[in-house]
Write a protein that holds these residues in place. Structure first.
Motif, PDB file in Angstrom:
ATOM      1  N   ASP A   1       0.818  -1.209   0.000  1.00 13.97           N
ATOM      2  CA  ASP A   1       0.000   0.000   0.000  1.00 13.97           C
ATOM      3  C   ASP A   1       0.852   1.260   0.000  1.00 13.97           C
ATOM      4  O   ASP A   1       0.387   2.323  -0.410  1.00 13.97           O
ATOM      5  CB  ASP A   1      -0.921   0.009   1.222  1.00 13.97           C
TER       6      ASP A   1
ATOM      7  N   MET B   1       0.029  -0.671  -7.758  1.00 16.46           N
ATOM      8  CA  MET B   1      -0.718   0.463  -7.218  1.00 16.46           C
ATOM      9  C   MET B   1      -1.633   1.060  -8.274  1.00 16.46           C
ATOM     10  O   MET B   1      -2.802   1.373  -7.997  1.00 16.46           O
ATOM     11  CB  MET B   1       0.256   1.526  -6.702  1.00 16.46           C
TER      12      MET B   1
ATOM     13  N   ARG C   1      -4.606  -1.183  -8.852  1.00 14.24           N
ATOM     14  CA  ARG C   1      -5.580  -1.150  -7.756  1.00 14.24           C
ATOM     15  C   ARG C   1      -6.219   0.221  -7.572  1.00 14.24           C
ATOM     16  O   ARG C   1      -7.207   0.365  -6.857  1.00 14.24           O
ATOM     17  CB  ARG C   1      -4.897  -1.570  -6.450  1.00 14.24           C
ATOM     18  N   GLY C   2      -5.626   1.254  -8.151  1.00 15.81           N
ATOM     19  CA  GLY C   2      -6.175   2.605  -8.030  1.00 15.81           C
ATOM     20  C   GLY C   2      -5.946   3.228  -6.682  1.00 15.81           C
ATOM     21  O   GLY C   2      -6.701   4.130  -6.274  1.00 15.81           O
ATOM     22  N   ARG C   3      -4.869   2.802  -5.976  1.00 15.68           N
ATOM     23  CA  ARG C   3      -4.533   3.410  -4.693  1.00 15.68           C
ATOM     24  C   ARG C   3      -3.083   3.046  -4.348  1.00 15.68           C
ATOM     25  O   ARG C   3      -2.518   2.080  -4.868  1.00 15.68           O
ATOM     26  CB  ARG C   3      -5.448   2.966  -3.567  1.00 15.68           C
TER      27      ARG C   3
ATOM     28  N   THR D   1       0.599   4.823  -1.910  1.00 13.99           N
ATOM     29  CA  THR D   1       1.326   6.025  -1.490  1.00 13.99           C
ATOM     30  C   THR D   1       2.813   5.789  -1.664  1.00 13.99           C
ATOM     31  O   THR D   1       3.358   4.798  -1.182  1.00 13.99           O
ATOM     32  CB  THR D   1       1.038   6.363  -0.010  1.00 13.99           C
TER      33      THR D   1
ATOM     34  N   GLY E   1      -5.186   7.688  -8.734  1.00 10.94           N
ATOM     35  CA  GLY E   1      -5.467   7.598  -7.314  1.00 10.94           C
ATOM     36  C   GLY E   1      -4.264   7.261  -6.459  1.00 10.94           C
ATOM     37  O   GLY E   1      -4.424   6.903  -5.285  1.00 10.94           O
ATOM     38  N   VAL E   2      -3.068   7.373  -7.011  1.00 14.49           N
ATOM     39  CA  VAL E   2      -1.845   7.060  -6.276  1.00 14.49           C
ATOM     40  C   VAL E   2      -1.189   8.367  -5.839  1.00 14.49           C
ATOM     41  O   VAL E   2      -0.998   9.282  -6.644  1.00 14.49           O
ATOM     42  CB  VAL E   2      -0.870   6.232  -7.136  1.00 14.49           C
ATOM     43  N   ARG E   3      -0.826   8.449  -4.552  1.00 12.27           N
ATOM     44  CA  ARG E   3      -0.250   9.671  -3.995  1.00 12.27           C
ATOM     45  C   ARG E   3       1.277   9.615  -4.027  1.00 12.27           C
ATOM     46  O   ARG E   3       1.876   8.553  -3.879  1.00 12.27           O
ATOM     47  CB  ARG E   3      -0.701   9.855  -2.542  1.00 12.27           C
TER      48      ARG E   3
ATOM     49  N   GLN F   1      -7.128   8.570   1.511  1.00  7.50           N
ATOM     50  CA  GLN F   1      -6.461   8.371   0.228  1.00  7.50           C
ATOM     51  C   GLN F   1      -6.720   9.525  -0.742  1.00  7.50           C
ATOM     52  O   GLN F   1      -5.899   9.811  -1.614  1.00  7.50           O
ATOM     53  CB  GLN F   1      -6.912   7.043  -0.403  1.00  7.50           C
ATOM     54  N   GLY F   2      -7.831  10.212  -0.580  1.00  7.81           N
ATOM     55  CA  GLY F   2      -8.134  11.340  -1.451  1.00  7.81           C
ATOM     56  C   GLY F   2      -7.406  12.618  -1.086  1.00  7.81           C
ATOM     57  O   GLY F   2      -7.599  13.646  -1.746  1.00  7.81           O
TER      58      GLY F   2
ATOM     59  N   ASN G   1      -3.637  14.259  -0.590  1.00  4.51           N
ATOM     60  CA  ASN G   1      -2.201  14.071  -0.819  1.00  4.51           C
ATOM     61  C   ASN G   1      -1.438  15.246  -0.198  1.00  4.51           C
ATOM     62  O   ASN G   1      -1.511  16.369  -0.689  1.00  4.51           O
ATOM     63  CB  ASN G   1      -1.906  13.997  -2.320  1.00  4.51           C
TER      64      ASN G   1
END
Length: 239
Positions: free
Chosen positions: A76, A120, A123-125, A127, A168-170, A223-224, A226
């Protein structure tokens, strides 16, 4: 509910070890990577896979990630902490020292990101936390090659953040000032090390645990959200 897997490079000491202890205390399984395996295992953290891997060997990093994901599920977050600081005057410094810093601080960082990034994005997520530096924002005497690597980290992180935002990845950049770690010991010039010690004696230094807390703060946001960059230094550090 179990917490997701986090990867930390350069986890054998300093910021990496402090971050490992903090994230483990918050229930995360970990993959810890460093060249000194004994220092990783000595941390004694639960649900932690320790592997000897230099970030300049992307195949070894990728294999360790696959092994950890088989045990603990998808990565993650990754904390790209592995780094080398070899201070010197450009006219005198061996070229091998410049090369080593760019191999570890820049190319190694990219390779570690690549080991976790496709999953990542799929999966759309996720960090990605990159350890930059105040030396990635301004210059210092005897830091020419080093600041080049850290300016690169800051620029690459921002560009990658833009690239990954639609997925969606930070991407988070943590930029500490002087920190009480082993980093200075890599420098070969005794006079430069003495000058750096005088600087930190006057201005103070951060504890590695303070940087780890900043990493945790950025990661624990929804997650939204950053937190793009955190710059922190000892209060007494002027530059």
């Amino acid at each position: 509910m179990s917490k997701p897997l986090i990867v930390i490079t350069g986890a054998s000491s300093g910021i990496g070890a402090a971050t490992a202890r903090l994230l483990s205390a918050h229930g995360h399984p970990l993959l810890l990577l460093a060249r000194r395996l004994d220092r990783l295992t000595a941390l004694g953290l639960p649900e932690t896979l320790c592997r000897q891997a230099d970030v300049t060997d992307p195949a070894a990093v990728a294999e360790a990630v696959r092994e950890a994901e088989a045990l603990h599920g998808p990565v993650d977050a990754i904390v790209n902490n592995a780094g080398v600081m070899l201070l010197g005057k450009l006219a005198d410094q061996p070229a091998a020292e410049w090369e080593r810093m760019f191999e570890v601080n820049v190319t190694g960082l990219l390779g570690a990101i690549r080991a976790v990034l496709p999953g990542m994005v799929e999966r759309g997520r996720g960090t990605i936390v990159n350890l930059g530096s105040v030396a990635g924002r301004k210059t210092f005497p005897d830091h020419t090659a080093y600041v080049g690597t850290k300016f690169a980290v800051h620029a690459m992180s921002e560009n990658l953040r833009e690239e990954l935002a639609p997925h969606g990845v930070r991407v988070v950049t943590i930029a500490p000032g002087a920190v009480d770690t082993e980093l200075l010991s890599h420098t070969s010039s005794e006079s430069i090390k003495a000058g750096y010690r005088e600087f930190t004696k006057a201005s103070g230094m951060l504890a590695p645990e303070s940087v780890a807390e900043a990493i945790l703060y950025a990661y624990q946001q929804p997650q939204g959200v950053n937190i793009r960059e955190i710059v922190l230094a000892a209060t007494g550090q002027q530059p």
